[in-house]
Design a protein around this motif. Structure first.
Motif, PDB file in Angstrom:
ATOM      1  N   MET A 136      13.936  24.081  14.256  1.00  0.00           N
ATOM      2  CA  MET A 136      13.196  23.239  15.158  1.00  0.00           C
ATOM      3  C   MET A 136      13.119  21.774  14.466  1.00  0.00           C
ATOM      4  N   TYR A 137      12.809  21.703  13.257  1.00  0.00           N
ATOM      5  CA  TYR A 137      12.823  20.180  12.739  1.00  0.00           C
ATOM      6  C   TYR A 137      14.173  19.744  12.585  1.00  0.00           C
ATOM      7  N   THR A 138      15.052  20.593  12.412  1.00  0.00           N
ATOM      8  CA  THR A 138      16.455  19.800  12.302  1.00  0.00           C
ATOM      9  C   THR A 138      16.786  19.325  13.697  1.00  0.00           C
ATOM     10  N   LYS A 139      16.431  20.140  14.886  1.00  0.00           N
ATOM     11  CA  LYS A 139      16.581  19.689  16.192  1.00  0.00           C
ATOM     12  C   LYS A 139      16.115  18.493  16.468  1.00  0.00           C
ATOM     13  N   ILE A 140      15.046  18.030  16.071  1.00  0.00           N
ATOM     14  CA  ILE A 140      14.035  17.319  16.391  1.00  0.00           C
ATOM     15  C   ILE A 140      14.622  15.820  15.587  1.00  0.00           C
ATOM     16  N   THR A 141      14.715  16.111  14.176  1.00  0.00           N
ATOM     17  CA  THR A 141      14.916  14.925  13.288  1.00  0.00           C
ATOM     18  C   THR A 141      16.214  14.778  12.746  1.00  0.00           C
ATOM     19  N   GLY A 142      17.296  15.666  13.141  1.00  0.00           N
ATOM     20  CA  GLY A 142      18.458  15.627  12.773  1.00  0.00           C
ATOM     21  C   GLY A 142      18.720  16.022  11.051  1.00  0.00           C
ATOM     22  N   GLU A 143      17.654  16.340  10.273  1.00  0.00           N
ATOM     23  CA  GLU A 143      17.797  16.355   8.886  1.00  0.00           C
ATOM     24  C   GLU A 143      17.798  17.883   8.604  1.00  0.00           C
ATOM     25  N   ASN A 144      18.196  18.225   7.594  1.00  0.00           N
ATOM     26  CA  ASN A 144      18.387  19.402   6.873  1.00  0.00           C
ATOM     27  C   ASN A 144      17.132  19.872   5.935  1.00  0.00           C
ATOM     28  N   PRO A 145      16.046  20.471   6.030  1.00  0.00           N
ATOM     29  CA  PRO A 145      14.931  20.551   5.423  1.00  0.00           C
ATOM     30  C   PRO A 145      15.288  21.636   4.078  1.00  0.00           C
ATOM     31  N   TYR A 146      16.477  22.253   4.024  1.00  0.00           N
ATOM     32  CA  TYR A 146      16.993  22.982   3.140  1.00  0.00           C
ATOM     33  C   TYR A 146      16.971  22.002   1.822  1.00  0.00           C
ATOM     34  N   GLU A 147      17.652  20.914   2.220  1.00  0.00           N
ATOM     35  CA  GLU A 147      18.020  19.983   1.166  1.00  0.00           C
ATOM     36  C   GLU A 147      17.207  18.826   1.033  1.00  0.00           C
ATOM     37  N   THR A 148      16.863  18.199   1.952  1.00  0.00           N
ATOM     38  CA  THR A 148      15.783  16.837   2.039  1.00  0.00           C
ATOM     39  C   THR A 148      14.475  17.539   2.412  1.00  0.00           C
ATOM     40  N   PRO A 149      13.455  16.986   1.649  1.00  0.00           N
ATOM     41  CA  PRO A 149      12.169  17.375   1.853  1.00  0.00           C
ATOM     42  C   PRO A 149      11.621  16.963   3.451  1.00  0.00           C
ATOM     43  N   MET A 150      11.020  17.906   4.065  1.00  0.00           N
ATOM     44  CA  MET A 150      10.538  17.586   5.352  1.00  0.00           C
ATOM     45  C   MET A 150       9.439  16.384   5.145  1.00  0.00           C
ATOM     46  N   ARG A 151       9.521  15.768   6.474  1.00  0.00           N
ATOM     47  CA  ARG A 151       8.339  14.683   6.245  1.00  0.00           C
ATOM     48  C   ARG A 151       7.520  15.244   7.539  1.00  0.00           C
ATOM     49  N   ILE A 152       6.083  15.094   7.112  1.00  0.00           N
ATOM     50  CA  ILE A 152       5.127  15.504   7.957  1.00  0.00           C
ATOM     51  C   ILE A 152       3.994  14.485   7.912  1.00  0.00           C
ATOM     52  N   TYR A 153       3.173  14.703   9.034  1.00  0.00           N
ATOM     53  CA  TYR A 153       2.017  13.962   9.215  1.00  0.00           C
ATOM     54  C   TYR A 153       1.207  14.591  10.138  1.00  0.00           C
ATOM     55  N   PRO A 154      -0.231  14.480   9.855  1.00  0.00           N
ATOM     56  CA  PRO A 154      -1.053  14.954  10.959  1.00  0.00           C
ATOM     57  C   PRO A 154      -1.047  14.410  12.332  1.00  0.00           C
ATOM     58  N   ALA A 155      -1.538  15.255  13.306  1.00  0.00           N
ATOM     59  CA  ALA A 155      -1.684  14.911  14.830  1.00  0.00           C
ATOM     60  C   ALA A 155      -2.618  15.496  15.394  1.00  0.00           C
ATOM     61  N   ILE A 156      -3.271  14.745  16.425  1.00  0.00           N
ATOM     62  CA  ILE A 156      -4.329  15.649  17.226  1.00  0.00           C
ATOM     63  C   ILE A 156      -3.779  16.633  18.168  1.00  0.00           C
ATOM     64  N   HIS A 157      -4.435  17.715  18.015  1.00  0.00           N
ATOM     65  CA  HIS A 157      -3.924  18.901  18.987  1.00  0.00           C
ATOM     66  C   HIS A 157      -4.775  19.868  19.580  1.00  0.00           C
ATOM     67  N   TYR A 158      -6.133  19.376  19.463  1.00  0.00           N
ATOM     68  CA  TYR A 158      -7.078  20.181  20.200  1.00  0.00           C
ATOM     69  C   TYR A 158      -8.627  19.394  20.174  1.00  0.00           C
ATOM     70  N   THR A 159      -9.412  19.636  21.118  1.00  0.00           N
ATOM     71  CA  THR A 159     -10.498  18.820  21.210  1.00  0.00           C
ATOM     72  C   THR A 159     -11.648  19.952  21.319  1.00  0.00           C
ATOM     73  N   MET A 160     -12.759  20.036  20.569  1.00  0.00           N
ATOM     74  CA  MET A 160     -13.647  21.060  20.483  1.00  0.00           C
ATOM     75  C   MET A 160     -14.805  20.693  21.537  1.00  0.00           C
ATOM     76  N   GLY A 161     -14.954  19.386  21.797  1.00  0.00           N
ATOM     77  CA  GLY A 161     -15.932  18.772  22.795  1.00  0.00           C
ATOM     78  C   GLY A 161     -15.561  19.159  24.003  1.00  0.00           C
ATOM     79  N   GLY A 162     -16.473  18.886  24.928  1.00  0.00           N
ATOM     80  CA  GLY A 162     -16.250  19.216  26.456  1.00  0.00           C
ATOM     81  C   GLY A 162     -17.375  19.231  27.143  1.00  0.00           C
ATOM     82  N   LEU A 163     -17.428  19.539  28.309  1.00  0.00           N
ATOM     83  CA  LEU A 163     -18.721  19.538  29.208  1.00  0.00           C
ATOM     84  C   LEU A 163     -19.611  20.428  28.730  1.00  0.00           C
TER      85      LEU A 163
END
Lengths: 643, 249
Positions: free
Chosen positions: A385-412
């Motif tokens: 999946m990483y290769t599909k999106i970034t075009g890089e090969n993580p077996y050879e080059t370190p992956m690059r990652i960063y945090p992202a929002i993915h869920y909200t606990m607050g609500g009505l």
């Protein structure tokens, strides 16, 4: 206003059973006399609509997607927790309850969480009976995996597509009821307003996204299962269409919005690569079991080929700061540290808006240790999946990652019956605030959505309907419906008539940048106050300078987005206000002013052991804060530490 | 990169459509196909022109909302991928791409690249489920399932309902979609009591919706973003035959 959670008293283990026995029932012959409107067809909404239909109620279900099968529950990868104890490793309902309360950093209601843990076992039975193809062992019995925040293996899964399979299960149950005629399904239909008459939720106003037609729907109860508000940040792992409109409109009609500042950040997402980016993709955090997280020691090395940097030019900052947990610190800690090193200028990867926001996740040492084939067996699909999106090969080059929002606990805000402070308005799944406190554990979102939809809401809605009775004289000609529909139409015309110079998304991006910067991974009083000044300015410009082409006849995706962004532009302010008011750090909410000497989150149980529920007072008026005190009888409050 | 697009523009279900040419410059190889369209749409919107309508939602290749033809191939040139996961690095600077909606009688065009796939929902409503009431389920581990069958059922169940199989088929058949659901449930013990009825009812609905018949081209499997095998079509045909022979209708 006094907030009464209406939790049953007495021993927690039998509270839900006793509560259910005390509920009123509707005679099978009378059920078809009630209309129930269910908005959203994700796990919670589809499960609730299907179950209410099976019981014989007259159900209308609505979703903005072209099919009920596409709600964003479908994207959940990891799994669903249940206290089955099939592994004989010491799991129990009480342990799942305990882990969830603790994982939520002691900001949830004990009795709600205990009920969730009890019901978890029924969910698995139900899903298997529907034909959900969970992973199995060679003996033919169900397999489990372990997940963060727990020391037992209690997670059921269907490869990396558990959400998809559970949603298709709920969708199939819903489809059966559509065929049976008990559920009328309205796809490509978006809720634009809630209609409240004499303090009771009596219906909704919708827009048909294919024709532009506004319609009024009268119901004896309204169920909102419309998901979270992560897209207030513009970039998130949510689907593009996820929005706050339904819950925010309910808030404007008097429903309290609880803990809007509780948002969860996932540490291992694929970083932003350019200003055109539309969304972020999450990768399972299991990667941190073998990957080592690092950035260059010197900002000057940020653009160099990572493989050319020697050991002493690298800073394995998680291993350095947290020697005992290392790369496996919890989500919030890993995320904040990534932000800090990037803020220091040591981030890597593409430069976007003048900053590099990514850190390396390096598998070099793991490949050296266990071999490439083992790593491939463990993470092959994620690397692909990483290769599909970034075009890089993580077996050879370190992956690059960063945090992202993915869920909200607050609500009505909802009580134990999942009913908001507006009578007859029920809120399910991610749309409510009830079970995850300030932080949700992995594999618990699917559990809560299905618990609410299949097992909690059907009896509590029935009880409500039995108490209010049928035969109401209200119909769509009632003044309140006419007014709400007129207002919805006025707003659409207003948006279409501005014809300014800027595209809708440009405002959404601008809001998202402010939210991420000031109300994201770490928050300060100054930053939040700045955001509270900035957001009304963006909103004002939006209403003067947005360009929504076309008209209200037929498909108009710009108009759909404009309406949602207009609501986010008000809602963002509420989030910042809540974050400002909560001057403690807890779970996903980190206030820089409230940390221990070595930089960890510091709760303030004396002043903030409560749910903050906000009451709308007008768009440019400060909402009123109501507090529901949280009482812990079964779990002892302690401070988390991962050193 | 600079990309030339020929996009099918159609203002509504009953309007006549035509191809409109757009030159998009400043395309970055790391953009997804849909992000490239976002950039174009942003430019169109800022000028007060109608953006290109297309269905999309999760942008992770799992919700099944997106999909259109890129140079005549459903979901474009890459294997086992949806258009939202197709990145511009799959193309070269100066490429000319023709984007058009799924073409099938049972999928009427609504606007531009957006089609009405509600026929798929009606096929599922005709029998794509196990009739089990909430709360009436037996203990999950009471019925062991042969692992190979469970794994094969999962492969069929992975269908995302995007409609690429129909769009690629010269007959606009929905056999791959329908057979995936018939096979998924037919492979599991929970699906046995309704197995015959399910195959008969879902196939009848498929025919009623105006989908064509399978003549073994295999185009569906070739474009399926989830790699669902045409073997499931053979499996459905077997189920259909035995159900027909046993049927008392």
């Amino acid at each position: 206003m006094t907030l009464d959670g209406k939790c049953p008293s007495g021993p927690i283990e039998t509270a839900w059973d006793r509560h259910r026995f005390n509920m009123k029932l509707v005679n099978p012959a009378n059920r078809r006399k009630y209309n129930v409107l269910v908005v959203g067809t994700g796990l919670a909404g589809a499960a609730c609509a299907a179950t209410m239909g099976e019981l014989g109620f007259n159900v209308h279900a609505f979703c903005y997607q072209d099919s009920a099968r596409r709600a964003h529950s479908i994207a959940a990868q990891g799994g669903i927790n249940a206290a089955k104890n099939y592994q004989n490793d010491g799991d129990s309902i009480h342990r799942l309850f305990y882990d969830t309360v603790k994982g939520g950093d002691y900001r949830s209601r004990e009795r709600n969480v205990h009920r969730l843990a009890e019901i978890s076992v029924n969910i698995i039975d139900q899903a298997v009976a529907q034909g959900v193809p969970f992973a199995r062992e060679y003996g033919g019995l169900l397999d489990n995996r372990s997940f963060g925040g727990a020391q037992v293996a209690r997670t059921f899964y269907a490869r990396g597509q558990t959400g998809q399979q559970l949603l298709l299960g709920a969708y199939s149950a819903l489809s059966r009821q559509v065929q049976a005629g008990t559920v009328k399904l309205h796809t490509r239909t978006e809720m634009l307003d809630l209609v409240v008459i004499d303090g009771r939720a009596r219906g909704i106003i919708t827009r048909n996204l294919a024709t532009g037609e506004l319609e009024s729907w009268v119901g004896d109860a309204v169920v909102l299962a419309t998901g979270g508000y992560g897209n207030v940040f513009f970039l998130s792992t949510n689907a593009m269409g996820c929005n706050v409109t339904a819950t925010y409109k309910a808030y404007k009609k008097g429903a309290l919005f609880a803990n809007p500042c509780y948002t969860q950040i996932h540490p291992t997402c694929i970083p932003v690569s350019g200003g055109y980016q539309s969304k972020l993709t999450l990768m399972s955090e299991s990667l941190r079991n073998d990957g080592r997280v690092w950035v260059p020691k010197s900002a000057a090395d940020a653009t160099r080929d990572p493989n050319s940097l020697s050991e002493d030019q690298r800073d394995y900052y998680l291993e350095r700061r947290y020697p005992s947990f290392g790369n496996l610190v919890p989500r919030d800690v890993a995320s904040r540290n990534a932000k800090n090193v990037c803020d220091e200028g040591r981030g890597v990867g593409h430069e976007v808006d003048g900053q590099r926001r990514a850190v390396y996740l390096d598998f070099r040492d793991a490949i050296k240790r266990v071999g490439k084939s083992t790593i491939e067996a463990r993470y092959g699909n994620l690397f692909h999946m990483y290769t599909k999106i970034t075009g890089e090969n993580p077996y050879e080059t370190p992956m690059r990652i960063y945090p992202a929002i993915h869920y909200t606990m607050g609500g009505l805000w909802v009580d134990y019956n999942l009913m908001s402070n507006i009578e007859g308005l029920f809120v399910l799944g991610e749309a409510n605030f009830s079970d995850h406190g300030a932080n949700r554990l992995g594999a618990s979102a699917l559990m809560q959505g299905l618990a609410d939809g299949y097992f909690v809401a059907p009896p509590t809605i029935s009880d409500y309907l039995a108490r209010v009775g049928w035969g109401s004289q209200i119909n769509a000609e009632h003044e309140a419906f006419k007014v709400a529909k007129g207002e919805a139409n006025d707003r659409i015309q207003k948006l279409l008539n501005i014809k300014g110079k800027r595209a809708v998304d440009s405002f959404h991006r601008e809001l998202g940048n402010v939210m991420w910067d000031k109300c994201g991974m770490s928050r300060t009083k100054e930053g939040l106050e700045e955001a509270l000044k900035r957001i009304p300015q963006i909103r004002a410009e939006f209403w003067e300078n947005v360009n929504v082409p076309g008209d209200n006849k037929g498909v108009n995706q710009s108009l759909e987005r404009a309406g949602r962004v207009a609501d986010f532009l008000e809602f963002g302010e509420l989030m910042c206000l809540d974050a400002l008011e909560r001057a403690e750090s807890c779970g996903g909410h980190f206030r820089e002013e409230s940390q221990t000497e070595d930089g960890e989150a510091l709760r303030d149980d004396d002043n903030y052991c409560h749910t903050a529920a906000w009451e709308f007072k007008g768009v440019d008026t400060t909402p009123t804060l109501h507090k529901e005190a949280l009482n812990f009888e079964y779990v002892k409050l302690t401070q988390r530490s991962y050193k | 990169m600079k990309i030339t697009l020929n996009v099918w523009r159609q203002s509504g279900p009953d309007a006549a459509g035509s191809f409109v040419k757009y030159e998009v410059d400043g395309v970055n190889a790391d953009m997804s196909m849909l992000e490239m369209l976002d950039v174009l749409n942003d430019r169109l919107e800022s000028k007060g022109e109608q953006p290109i309508a297309f269905d999309h939602d999760c942008r992770e290749g799992i919700c099944g909302a997106c999909g259109f033809m890129i140079n005549g191939v459903a979901h474009g040139p890459e294997k086992e991928i949806t258009v939202c996961q197709t990145h511009m690095r799959s193309f070269k600077d100066g490429d000319e791409l023709t984007l058009e909606p799924w073409r099938a009688m049972a999928f009427p065009v609504m606007r531009d690249l957006m089609v009405d796939r509600s026929a798929f929902d009606r096929i599922i409503q005709a029998g794509g489920y196990v009739s089990v009431r909430t709360g009436s389920a037996p203990e999950a581990n009471a019925t062991p399932v042969i692992k190979d069958n469970a794994d094969l059922a999962f492969e069929a169940a992975a269908c995302i309902g995007c409609g690429a199989c129909v769009a690629a088929c010269p007959n606009a058949a929905a056999m791959l979609f329908t057979s995936a659901k018939v096979s998924h449930l037919g492979l599991l013990p929970q699906g046995q009591p309704e197995r015959d009825k399910r195959a008969l009812d879902m196939v009848a609905q498929m025919d009623k919706e105006g989908f064509g018949h399978c003549t073994n081209h295999g185009e569906c499997e070739a474009v399926c973003p989830k790699g669902i095998s045409v073997n499931f079509i053979a499996r459905m045909n077997r189920d259909l035959l035995s159900a027909t022979l046993r049927s008392t209708r």
